[in-house]
Design a protein around this motif. Structure first.
Motif, short mmCIF file in Angstrom:
data_model
loop_
_atom_site.label_atom_id
_atom_site.label_comp_id
_atom_site.label_asym_id
_atom_site.label_seq_id
_atom_site.Cartn_x
_atom_site.Cartn_y
_atom_site.Cartn_z
N PHE A 134 5.72 3.16 3.56
CA PHE A 134 5.93 3.01 2.12
C PHE A 134 4.69 3.42 1.35
O PHE A 134 4.78 4.04 0.28
N ALA A 135 3.53 3.06 1.87
CA ALA A 135 2.28 3.41 1.19
C ALA A 135 2.10 4.92 1.11
O ALA A 135 1.58 5.45 0.11
N GLN A 136 2.56 5.63 2.12
CA GLN A 136 2.45 7.09 2.12
C GLN A 136 3.38 7.72 1.10
O GLN A 136 3.00 8.64 0.37
N THR A 137 4.61 7.21 1.01
CA THR A 137 5.59 7.80 0.10
C THR A 137 5.46 7.25 -1.32
O THR A 137 5.92 7.88 -2.28
N GLY A 138 4.86 6.08 -1.45
CA GLY A 138 4.73 5.44 -2.75
C GLY A 138 5.95 4.65 -3.18
O GLY A 138 6.02 4.18 -4.32
N VAL A 139 6.91 4.48 -2.28
CA VAL A 139 8.15 3.77 -2.61
C VAL A 139 8.35 2.62 -1.62
O VAL A 139 8.50 2.85 -0.41
N ASP A 140 8.35 1.40 -2.14
CA ASP A 140 8.62 0.22 -1.33
C ASP A 140 10.14 0.04 -1.28
O ASP A 140 10.75 -0.43 -2.23
N HIS A 183 -3.43 -2.54 0.07
CA HIS A 183 -3.98 -2.94 1.36
C HIS A 183 -3.85 -4.43 1.64
O HIS A 183 -4.67 -5.02 2.35
N ILE A 184 -2.79 -5.06 1.13
CA ILE A 184 -2.52 -6.46 1.42
C ILE A 184 -1.03 -6.71 1.37
O ILE A 184 -0.31 -6.09 0.58
N ILE A 185 -0.55 -7.60 2.24
CA ILE A 185 0.84 -8.04 2.22
C ILE A 185 0.88 -9.53 2.49
O ILE A 185 -0.10 -10.12 2.96
N MET A 186 2.00 -10.16 2.18
CA MET A 186 2.27 -11.53 2.60
C MET A 186 3.42 -11.51 3.61
O MET A 186 4.41 -10.80 3.42
N VAL A 187 3.27 -12.30 4.68
CA VAL A 187 4.30 -12.35 5.72
C VAL A 187 4.55 -13.80 6.12
O VAL A 187 3.71 -14.68 5.89
N ASP A 188 5.74 -14.04 6.72
CA ASP A 188 6.04 -15.36 7.27
C ASP A 188 5.59 -15.41 8.73
O ASP A 188 4.92 -14.49 9.22
N PRO A 204 -0.12 2.57 -7.17
CA PRO A 204 -1.34 1.77 -7.32
C PRO A 204 -1.28 0.40 -6.68
O PRO A 204 -2.31 -0.29 -6.60
N CYS A 205 -0.11 0.01 -6.20
CA CYS A 205 0.04 -1.31 -5.57
C CYS A 205 0.23 -1.22 -4.06
O CYS A 205 0.25 -2.25 -3.39
N LEU A 206 0.40 -0.03 -3.55
CA LEU A 206 0.66 0.15 -2.12
C LEU A 206 -0.52 0.86 -1.45
O LEU A 206 -0.90 1.95 -1.89
N GLY A 207 -1.06 0.25 -0.43
CA GLY A 207 -2.12 0.87 0.36
C GLY A 207 -1.93 0.46 1.81
O GLY A 207 -1.66 -0.72 2.11
N ALA A 208 -2.04 1.40 2.70
CA ALA A 208 -1.79 1.12 4.12
C ALA A 208 -2.74 0.04 4.64
O ALA A 208 -3.88 -0.10 4.18
N ILE A 209 -2.27 -0.72 5.60
CA ILE A 209 -3.08 -1.73 6.28
C ILE A 209 -3.37 -1.17 7.67
O ILE A 209 -2.58 -1.29 8.61
#
Length: 570
Positions: free
Chosen positions: A447-453, A352-357, A476-481
């Protein structure tokens, strides 16, 4: 260069065989080894605190194929570790030669064995994998070692002189943190929290002061050094290297307002850190915007590095640091209540977190190596960038020093952390392109739904998952925002110290331009071009090599001493 200052620099302090400048982990290893080989070492420290930046660190050392791993039944080999470094590191170059890499791999296990023989306690950092464990030779079983909790009261008055984070006083081991931050999510986290609570109660009842991380590593090494009778001279700042008969024979230093000369019969080891706290040097050597978000100790100002450069020492790689993403006020200053920059590598690994420009685009694997994320910020022109999280991240996981579900009012009032009901609002508040952010979040949520970034493979490595949330599936590292309110902070490439400096060889000897040795001068740690070049292989990727080359420097100095004794007999 200082030529024969004996008549000028009074008083002269003599009687020492091996002078060690700085008091990081490598300094204690070198002093203990020198003492074991019959030399009389002296540690000289600039601050009124001993332990250097190592005392502020996680206190882990990365040493492949070490005896603690073997004792735990974990298979590793020099050959496997060599494959990993070959796959990870830049091509061999100054300060990271094939000979130096071989020396690290060959001598690392012996250095650990020596420390164990001296009474040091080290444990394997179970589960804390190599940072690029998917490369050939990478290990998902940790090559990192840590020192278990140490009671600072065992040091007597020296316990107050240890270089440690003042605000971090929890009795936690290095491997506790990944579990402790999941106290609201997993039974392992809750059990860890209960154990830490029990330790805190024990401290209150007994008056003990058990500390982990860098405090445990440095506390134990300091304890061994004091028991071995190794002298430590505090509040003594190196100003120049003293040259006698064409070789380094000591230092000139300031102590208590006077200038002194400290002589050394068989060499000087510089292990005084880099130049993270020297704004002028950072502006001259490092990328723009100039880094200033460092967790290095206050004395990391490049004094010893500059003293070596002044006598002709060669340098390399001073444009980089050992990065760790941090969040700041929009102007780059520290958040309210922070004494040092927050380090967010554990926070960023959570769902539930990402970094963006500023365009709203992701540019890295947020759960990956903190060093690689910092490099990615500069590479993408994303300085500053922005951490975007939804309500679940803020309610489930810590952020900085704030516990899950607690957002200090000062953070919102000051503008450090922005909060909005919609992502579009949040983007405008932070100066991010709203459409770009919306498109990125939509893609990331798939990606969070499929589990593949599909963009950065977040969560594909064991290291990523080590700091993730196992209750979040399928990754475990992907959660929708997607759940408001949404939060955002301004982020910069913070650091653990600078990466680059003096060029040294496989014995820790400092070299001149062209490759000639500066006789009697050795260096280790962040004041050197790392044997790892620009890469960070695993937990303790700076401390482990520093300790190995500090040990090798002491062994070489003892060899010089023996050679001189033989010549004197002849």
């Amino acid at each position: 260069m200082v030529e024969d200052r004996r008549a000028v620099e009074e008083p002269i302090i003599s009687g020492h065989d091996f002078l060690i400048v700085g008091s990081g982990a490598a300094s204690f290893v070198a002093a203990l080894r020198a003492r074991s080989m019959g030399l009389k070492p002296l540690i000289v420290e600039k601050r009124d605190k001993v332990g250097g930046t190592t005392g502020y660190s996680g206190g882990v050392l990365w040493v492949p194929n070490n005896p603690v791993m073997r004792e735990a039944g974990i298979a590793d080999s020099r050959e496997k570790a060599a494959r990993y470094l070959d796959a990870l590191l830049d091509p061999p170059g100054p300060g990271s030669t094939l000979a130096k890499r071989a020396a690290f791999l060959d001598h690392g296990p012996e250095m650990v064995s020596f420390l164990l023989s001296q009474g040091m306690e080290l444990r394997q950092a179970a589960g804390w994998s190599d940072y690029h464990d998917d490369l050939p030779g990478g290990s998902q079983r940790s090559r990192g070692l840590y020192a278990p909790l140490f009671d600072l009261t065992r040091l007597g008055e020296w316990g107050e002189r240890l270089s440690v984070h003042e605000k971090y006083k929890l009795p936690t081991n290095s491997t506790d943190l990944a579990k402790l931050v999941l106290a609201k999510r997993t039974w392992r986290g809750r059990m860890t929290a209960m154990r830490v609570g029990a330790r805190m109660l024990h401290e209150k009842l007994t008056g003990s002061r058990r500390r982990g991380l860098g405090a445990a590593l440095q506390g134990r090494l300091l304890d061994l050094a004091l028991k071995a009778g190794i002298p430590i001279m505090m509040e003594t700042r190196l100003t120049a290297l003293d040259i006698q008969d064409g070789q380094v024979a000591g230092i000139v230093a300031e102590q208590g307002g006077r200038t002194i000369r400290i002589a050394s019969r068989h060499g000087v080891l510089l292990n005084a850190g880099g130049f993270a706290r020297n704004p002028e040097m950072r502006a001259r050597h490092q990328p723009k915007p100039t880094p200033r978000w460092t967790n290095a100790n206050p004395a990391d100002t490049g004094d010893a590095l500059n003293a070596a450069i002044a006598i002709g020492a060669a340098t390399c790689g001073m444009d980089l640091s050992w990065y760790a993403p941090t969040s700041t006020m929009p102007d780059g200053s520290l958040p309210p209540g922070a004494q040092l920059p927050f380090m967010h590598h554990i926070d960023l690994a959570k769902p539930h977190i990402i970094m963006v420009d500023r365009t709203g685009r992701r540019f890295s694997n947020e759960s990956g190596s903190y060093h690689e994320n910092g490099k990615a910020m500069y590479r993408a022109g994303a300085v500053p960038c922005f951490g975007i999280m939804d309500a679940r991240h803020r309610s489930r996981y810590p952020w900085g020093f704030a516990m899950p579900g607690i957002t200090p009012a000062a953070w919102l009032e000051s503008g450090y952390m922005k909060r909005a009901d919609t992502l579009a609002e949040l983007a405008i508040m932070l100066g991010i392109d709203p459409d770009g952010l919306a498109a990125t979040v939509e893609r990331f949520n798939r990606f969070a739904q499929t589990g593949v970034d599909e963009d950065f493979r977040r969560g594909a490595r064991a290291f990523d998952r080590y700091h993730g949330d196992p209750t979040c599936r399928p990754n475990p590292c992907l959660g929708a925002i997607e759940q408001g309110p949404f939060y955002g902070v301004t982020m910069f490439p913070g650091d653990l110290g600078t990466n680059g400096g003096l060029i040294s060889d496989e014995h820790g000897r400092v070299l001149k331009e062209g490759g000639d040795v500066i006789e009697g001068l050795y260096a280790a740690g962040n004041m050197t071009r790392s044997v790892m070049a620009t890469s960070y292989p695993g937990p303790g990727g700076t401390i482990g090599p520093a300790m190995v080359f500090g040990d090798l420097a002491a062994i070489h100095a003892a060899g010089r001493a023996s050679s001189r004794d033989m010549e004197a007999v002849r």
